[in-house]
Design a protein around this motif. Structure first.
Motif, PDB file in Angstrom:
ATOM      1  N   VAL A  77      -9.678  22.495 -42.603  1.00 15.85           N
ATOM      2  CA  VAL A  77      -9.546  23.844 -43.173  1.00 15.85           C
ATOM      3  C   VAL A  77     -10.848  24.612 -43.016  1.00 15.85           C
ATOM      4  O   VAL A  77     -10.859  25.793 -42.645  1.00 15.85           O
ATOM      5  N   GLU A  78     -11.973  23.950 -43.291  1.00 11.08           N
ATOM      6  CA  GLU A  78     -13.266  24.625 -43.201  1.00 11.08           C
ATOM      7  C   GLU A  78     -13.642  24.972 -41.761  1.00 11.08           C
ATOM      8  O   GLU A  78     -14.306  25.975 -41.518  1.00 11.08           O
ATOM      9  N   ASN A  79     -13.222  24.163 -40.794  1.00 15.71           N
ATOM     10  CA  ASN A  79     -13.554  24.403 -39.390  1.00 15.71           C
ATOM     11  C   ASN A  79     -12.393  25.010 -38.616  1.00 15.71           C
ATOM     12  O   ASN A  79     -12.374  24.939 -37.387  1.00 15.71           O
ATOM     13  N   TYR A  80     -11.449  25.608 -39.297  1.00 20.01           N
ATOM     14  CA  TYR A  80     -10.235  26.123 -38.658  1.00 20.01           C
ATOM     15  C   TYR A  80     -10.553  27.199 -37.621  1.00 20.01           C
ATOM     16  O   TYR A  80      -9.956  27.229 -36.550  1.00 20.01           O
ATOM     17  N   ALA A  81     -11.507  28.066 -37.923  1.00 20.22           N
ATOM     18  CA  ALA A  81     -11.823  29.183 -37.020  1.00 20.22           C
ATOM     19  C   ALA A  81     -12.333  28.690 -35.668  1.00 20.22           C
ATOM     20  O   ALA A  81     -12.127  29.354 -34.648  1.00 20.22           O
ATOM     21  N   ASN A  82     -12.982  27.547 -35.641  1.00 21.37           N
ATOM     22  CA  ASN A  82     -13.532  27.022 -34.382  1.00 21.37           C
ATOM     23  C   ASN A  82     -12.479  26.315 -33.543  1.00 21.37           C
ATOM     24  O   ASN A  82     -12.661  26.129 -32.347  1.00 21.37           O
ATOM     25  N   GLU A  83     -11.386  25.896 -34.165  1.00 21.68           N
ATOM     26  CA  GLU A  83     -10.385  25.077 -33.482  1.00 21.68           C
ATOM     27  C   GLU A  83      -9.257  25.894 -32.847  1.00 21.68           C
ATOM     28  O   GLU A  83      -8.546  25.392 -31.996  1.00 21.68           O
ATOM     29  N   VAL A  84      -9.058  27.121 -33.271  1.00 19.55           N
ATOM     30  CA  VAL A  84      -7.916  27.915 -32.800  1.00 19.55           C
ATOM     31  C   VAL A  84      -8.412  29.105 -31.993  1.00 19.55           C
ATOM     32  O   VAL A  84      -9.584  29.499 -32.092  1.00 19.55           O
ATOM     33  N   PRO A  85      -7.528  29.725 -31.202  1.00 23.46           N
ATOM     34  CA  PRO A  85      -7.940  30.922 -30.458  1.00 23.46           C
ATOM     35  C   PRO A  85      -8.273  32.077 -31.403  1.00 23.46           C
ATOM     36  O   PRO A  85      -7.831  32.105 -32.551  1.00 23.46           O
ATOM     37  N   ASP A  86      -9.039  33.040 -30.905  1.00 20.97           N
ATOM     38  CA  ASP A  86      -9.485  34.161 -31.745  1.00 20.97           C
ATOM     39  C   ASP A  86      -8.331  34.971 -32.318  1.00 20.97           C
ATOM     40  O   ASP A  86      -8.412  35.473 -33.434  1.00 20.97           O
ATOM     41  N   TRP A  87      -7.248  35.097 -31.571  1.00 25.32           N
ATOM     42  CA  TRP A  87      -6.146  35.936 -32.052  1.00 25.32           C
ATOM     43  C   TRP A  87      -5.436  35.322 -33.248  1.00 25.32           C
ATOM     44  O   TRP A  87      -4.686  35.999 -33.945  1.00 25.32           O
ATOM     45  N   LEU A  88      -5.675  34.049 -33.537  1.00 27.31           N
ATOM     46  CA  LEU A  88      -5.017  33.379 -34.656  1.00 27.31           C
ATOM     47  C   LEU A  88      -5.860  33.445 -35.931  1.00 27.31           C
ATOM     48  O   LEU A  88      -5.405  33.046 -36.988  1.00 27.31           O
ATOM     49  N   ASN A  89      -7.081  33.962 -35.853  1.00 27.65           N
ATOM     50  CA  ASN A  89      -7.938  34.107 -37.024  1.00 27.65           C
ATOM     51  C   ASN A  89      -7.631  35.411 -37.747  1.00 27.65           C
ATOM     52  O   ASN A  89      -7.178  36.384 -37.140  1.00 27.65           O
ATOM     53  N   ASN A  90      -7.931  35.451 -39.045  1.00 31.90           N
ATOM     54  CA  ASN A  90      -7.590  36.639 -39.821  1.00 31.90           C
ATOM     55  C   ASN A  90      -8.745  37.627 -39.946  1.00 31.90           C
ATOM     56  O   ASN A  90      -8.593  38.672 -40.561  1.00 31.90           O
ATOM     57  N   ARG A  91      -9.893  37.339 -39.378  1.00 37.93           N
ATOM     58  CA  ARG A  91     -11.041  38.245 -39.453  1.00 37.93           C
ATOM     59  C   ARG A  91     -11.677  38.326 -38.076  1.00 37.93           C
ATOM     60  O   ARG A  91     -12.607  37.594 -37.753  1.00 37.93           O
ATOM     61  N   GLN A  92     -11.148  39.217 -37.239  1.00 36.43           N
ATOM     62  CA  GLN A  92     -11.610  39.319 -35.867  1.00 36.43           C
ATOM     63  C   GLN A  92     -12.641  40.434 -35.749  1.00 36.43           C
ATOM     64  O   GLN A  92     -12.430  41.535 -36.259  1.00 36.43           O
ATOM     65  N   ALA A  93     -13.747  40.150 -35.087  1.00 41.24           N
ATOM     66  CA  ALA A  93     -14.805  41.126 -34.825  1.00 41.24           C
ATOM     67  C   ALA A  93     -15.225  41.817 -36.114  1.00 41.24           C
ATOM     68  O   ALA A  93     -14.990  43.002 -36.330  1.00 41.24           O
ATOM     69  N   ASP A  94     -15.886  41.070 -36.980  1.00 39.16           N
ATOM     70  CA  ASP A  94     -16.375  41.591 -38.255  1.00 39.16           C
ATOM     71  C   ASP A  94     -17.224  42.837 -38.013  1.00 39.16           C
ATOM     72  O   ASP A  94     -17.962  42.919 -37.031  1.00 39.16           O
ATOM     73  N   PHE A  95     -17.150  43.812 -38.904  1.00 33.91           N
ATOM     74  CA  PHE A  95     -17.828  45.096 -38.728  1.00 33.91           C
ATOM     75  C   PHE A  95     -19.342  44.929 -38.657  1.00 33.91           C
ATOM     76  O   PHE A  95     -20.005  45.579 -37.859  1.00 33.91           O
ATOM     77  N   TYR A  96     -19.890  44.076 -39.482  1.00 34.43           N
ATOM     78  CA  TYR A  96     -21.344  43.930 -39.556  1.00 34.43           C
ATOM     79  C   TYR A  96     -21.894  42.916 -38.557  1.00 34.43           C
ATOM     80  O   TYR A  96     -22.924  43.148 -37.939  1.00 34.43           O
ATOM     81  N   THR A  97     -21.228  41.777 -38.403  1.00 39.25           N
ATOM     82  CA  THR A  97     -21.767  40.714 -37.559  1.00 39.25           C
ATOM     83  C   THR A  97     -21.107  40.636 -36.190  1.00 39.25           C
ATOM     84  O   THR A  97     -21.692  40.098 -35.260  1.00 39.25           O
ATOM     85  N   GLY A  98     -19.876  41.116 -36.062  1.00 37.68           N
ATOM     86  CA  GLY A  98     -19.152  41.033 -34.799  1.00 37.68           C
ATOM     87  C   GLY A  98     -18.516  39.685 -34.562  1.00 37.68           C
ATOM     88  O   GLY A  98     -17.929  39.459 -33.512  1.00 37.68           O
ATOM     89  N   GLU A  99     -18.641  38.769 -35.515  1.00 33.49           N
ATOM     90  CA  GLU A  99     -18.090  37.426 -35.356  1.00 33.49           C
ATOM     91  C   GLU A  99     -16.604  37.397 -35.685  1.00 33.49           C
ATOM     92  O   GLU A  99     -16.101  38.247 -36.406  1.00 33.49           O
ATOM     93  N   THR A 100     -15.934  36.391 -35.179  1.00 27.72           N
ATOM     94  CA  THR A 100     -14.536  36.147 -35.512  1.00 27.72           C
ATOM     95  C   THR A 100     -14.482  34.927 -36.411  1.00 27.72           C
ATOM     96  O   THR A 100     -14.922  33.844 -36.022  1.00 27.72           O
ATOM     97  N   THR A 101     -13.973  35.106 -37.616  1.00 23.22           N
ATOM     98  CA  THR A 101     -13.901  34.019 -38.588  1.00 23.22           C
ATOM     99  C   THR A 101     -12.507  33.978 -39.195  1.00 23.22           C
ATOM    100  O   THR A 101     -11.686  34.875 -38.966  1.00 23.22           O
ATOM    101  N   HIS A 102     -12.269  32.924 -39.962  1.00 28.44           N
ATOM    102  CA  HIS A 102     -11.012  32.823 -40.710  1.00 28.44           C
ATOM    103  C   HIS A 102     -11.370  32.662 -42.180  1.00 28.44           C
ATOM    104  O   HIS A 102     -11.897  31.632 -42.590  1.00 28.44           O
ATOM    105  N   GLU A 103     -11.129  33.707 -42.968  1.00 23.11           N
ATOM    106  CA  GLU A 103     -11.481  33.705 -44.390  1.00 23.11           C
ATOM    107  C   GLU A 103     -10.349  33.072 -45.187  1.00 23.11           C
ATOM    108  O   GLU A 103      -9.167  33.317 -44.905  1.00 23.11           O
ATOM    109  N   ILE A 104     -10.716  32.281 -46.201  1.00 23.65           N
ATOM    110  CA  ILE A 104      -9.723  31.671 -47.073  1.00 23.65           C
ATOM    111  C   ILE A 104     -10.180  31.796 -48.516  1.00 23.65           C
ATOM    112  O   ILE A 104     -11.364  31.953 -48.799  1.00 23.65           O
TER     113      ILE A 104
END
Length: 174
Positions: A77-104
């Motif tokens: 669960v904690e490493n979910y964002a690294n294991e799946v493609p970017d389009w499956l994450n719920n926080r794509q291209a963060d406004f401040y950092t530009g990173e793609t993460t999955h917030e829970i």
């Protein structure tokens, strides 16, 4: 029946009623997939992918799993964002950092609130809609989303007001 009772009682001793992931308590009496999907930021599809990645049967009762297996699920669960493609994450291209993460969990709620506050501060269209408490995503507002109790025209109330005005005018004329 008496033979079954000790078995059920013994099973209840092995059952963990709450499984903690991050800052969220999950129900240990439900299946792995259903328990994970109750967490904010994890839906049914994501829960299924997490169970598959951790090597856990998604229909198994979450509270009956061994501690090692639960730790594996927490790690996935904690490493979910690294294991799946970017389009499956719920926080794509963060406004401040530009990173793609999955917030829970609570992080998702805080992030959404920060986004809404930023929209309000810069007076974007969505921000002004949020400020006014109106619908934000282009829904119709003519007939739905009314916050006050009256809908339409109350004819009886108008007739009563007209009758009172007419009675008041007659009383003034005398």
């Amino acid at each position: 029946m008496s033979a079954e009772e000790p078995q059920e009682q013994e099973d209840d001793e092995d059952l963990r009623y709450f499984v903690r992931i991050g800052q969220t308590d999950l129900d240990g009496t439900k299946s792995v997939e259903r328990s994970l999907s109750e967490m904010n930021g994890i839906g049914r599809r994501t829960a299924r992918l997490i169970a598959e990645e951790a090597g856990v049967d998604r229909t198994a009762t979450f509270g009956r799993l061994d501690d090692d297996v639960i730790d594996e699920v927490v790690e996935v669960v904690e490493n979910y964002a690294n294991e799946v493609p970017d389009w499956l994450n719920n926080r794509q291209a963060d406004f401040y950092t530009g990173e793609t993460t999955h917030e829970i969990g609570n992080d998702l709620q805080l992030t959404r609130q920060h986004d809404i506050n930023r929209m309000k501060m810069i007076d974007s269209y969505k921000g002004t809609r949020h400020k006014r408490g109106q619908k934000v995503r282009g829904q119709r507002t003519k007939s739905t989303g009314r916050t006050e109790g009256t809908i339409g025209v109350n004819v009886e109330e108008i007739r009563e007001e007209q009758a009172e005005e007419a009675a008041g005018e007659e009383g003034e004329g005398e």
